[in-house]
Design a protein around this motif. Structure first.
Motif, short mmCIF file in Angstrom:
data_model
loop_
_atom_site.label_atom_id
_atom_site.label_comp_id
_atom_site.label_asym_id
_atom_site.label_seq_id
_atom_site.Cartn_x
_atom_site.Cartn_y
_atom_site.Cartn_z
N THR A 274 0.83 -1.20 0.00
CA THR A 274 0.00 0.00 0.00
C THR A 274 0.87 1.26 0.00
O THR A 274 0.61 2.22 -0.73
CB THR A 274 -0.94 0.00 1.22
OG1 THR A 274 -1.79 -1.15 1.17
CG2 THR A 274 -1.79 1.25 1.24
N ALA A 275 1.91 1.25 0.83
CA ALA A 275 2.82 2.40 0.89
C ALA A 275 3.56 2.59 -0.43
O ALA A 275 3.79 3.72 -0.88
CB ALA A 275 3.81 2.21 2.03
N TYR A 276 3.93 1.48 -1.08
CA TYR A 276 4.63 1.53 -2.37
C TYR A 276 3.72 2.14 -3.44
O TYR A 276 4.15 3.01 -4.22
CB TYR A 276 5.05 0.12 -2.77
CG TYR A 276 5.77 0.03 -4.09
CD1 TYR A 276 6.92 0.78 -4.34
CD2 TYR A 276 5.31 -0.82 -5.10
CE1 TYR A 276 7.60 0.69 -5.54
CE2 TYR A 276 5.98 -0.92 -6.31
CZ TYR A 276 7.12 -0.17 -6.53
OH TYR A 276 7.78 -0.26 -7.72
N ALA A 277 2.45 1.72 -3.45
CA ALA A 277 1.50 2.27 -4.43
C ALA A 277 1.28 3.76 -4.19
O ALA A 277 1.21 4.54 -5.15
CB ALA A 277 0.18 1.51 -4.33
N ALA A 278 1.20 4.17 -2.92
CA ALA A 278 1.01 5.58 -2.60
C ALA A 278 2.22 6.40 -3.02
O ALA A 278 2.09 7.53 -3.52
CB ALA A 278 0.74 5.74 -1.11
#
Length: 304
Positions: free
Chosen positions: A262-266
């Motif tokens: 999720t952090a990578y996508a953000a």
């Protein structure tokens, strides 16, 4: 939560070039870690307190010198744990008897690089290090053997600055950097909190997948008995997809690896948004996503 006391680490100290050269950072960590268990000397007999650095005497206010462990860091941990437990069903939250142990391992301004003379003589980095651990529920120490304490250590090291820059305005730069140190350590320690709190995210994910698949199989079996099995099975597939979105995806995102994704996508979205803010028709190149990939790999490594 129990914060282990260490009066030598309550306030920021300065580890000068001489001290840094004579006592490397692994030695400082080892000495302070031994101090948590009652050891007062290194294996070679060196007094561990020599590695803490010098007391700061040129600050008119001590507010910016106070360790994050005496304020912001415990509050951040408390909020993180509260968020994790709030996502659990009340019936699933265990009763905790063993404390979460937070041990100070460093709060210093450390001479930047004692091994080389290619850096300015007055450059220092701010270093914050802490260990978080917890004895598993149902276990305790006894006279013969100490209980296993799963945990993890975080270390934050700032970019180097001249010592005069750190000292300016009663160490105002330290106050700003302290917030970054707290957030960096919370991010680094987050993957281990479910284990310390006995929250099995992966078990819930497995159960969720089994439930959705069972409903899909049951739906297909029923569809075979209808006048139009093909249409029935299409409806079953749609229901299965909805079950995945509703029940499985939130559980997957709650796992440590899921949070990394999720952090990578953000991060990637922010890179794209920043580039398109300058030129709506442009897309970022592969190298512009490298910082996101570096953070993602570090996040995945922290889950192991």
């Amino acid at each position: 939560m129990t914060i282990q006391e260490d009066k030598w680490a309550d306030e920021l100290r300065i580890v000068s070039r001489e001290k840094a050269a004579n006592s490397n950072m692994p030695g400082i960590i080892a000495g302070i870690a031994q101090a948590q268990h009652g050891a007062t000397l290194y294996q070679d007999g060196t007094d561990r307190t020599k590695c803490y650095g010098n007391v700061i005497t040129d600050a008119s206010s001590r507010r910016n010198l106070v360790s994050p462990l005496l304020g912001d860091f415990p509050k951040a941990i408390d909020k993180k744990i509260g968020d994790l437990l709030a996502a659990e069903d009340a019936s699933d939250v265990p009763v905790y008897k063993n404390s979460l142990i937070v041990a100070p391992l460093g709060w210093h301004l450390v001479y930047h690089d004692a091994a080389t003379r290619t850096v300015p003589d007055d450059e220092y980095v701010l270093r914050f290090a802490v260990n978080v651990s917890k004895i598993g529920e149902g276990k305790d120490d006894n006279f013969l053997r100490r209980a296993n304490r799963p945990g993890r250590t975080c270390e934050y090291i700032s970019k180097p600055r001249a010592l005069a820059a750190w000292r300016s305005n009663d160490y105002e730069a330290v106050a700003g950097e302290k917030k970054l140190a707290v957030q960096a350590c919370i991010d680094a320690l987050s993957p281990i909190f479910p284990e310390l709190l006995s929250i099995d995210c992966y078990a819930k994910l497995r159960v969720g997948k089994i439930n959705c698949k069972s409903k899909w199989v049951e739906c297909n079996t029923t569809a075979d008995t209808t006048a139009d099995p093909i249409a029935g099975k299409k409806a079953c597939k749609a229901d299965y997809y909805q079950c995945g979105q509703r029940d499985i995806e939130p559980l997957a995102k709650a796992t440590p690896v899921g949070k990394c994704k999720t952090a990578y996508a953000a991060c990637k979205k922010k890179v794209i948004d920043d580039v398109r803010a300058l030129n709506p028709a442009e897309m970022p190149g592969r190298l512009e996503f490298d910082p996101c990939l570096t953070q993602y790999n570090a996040c995945i490594e922290a889950t192991k």
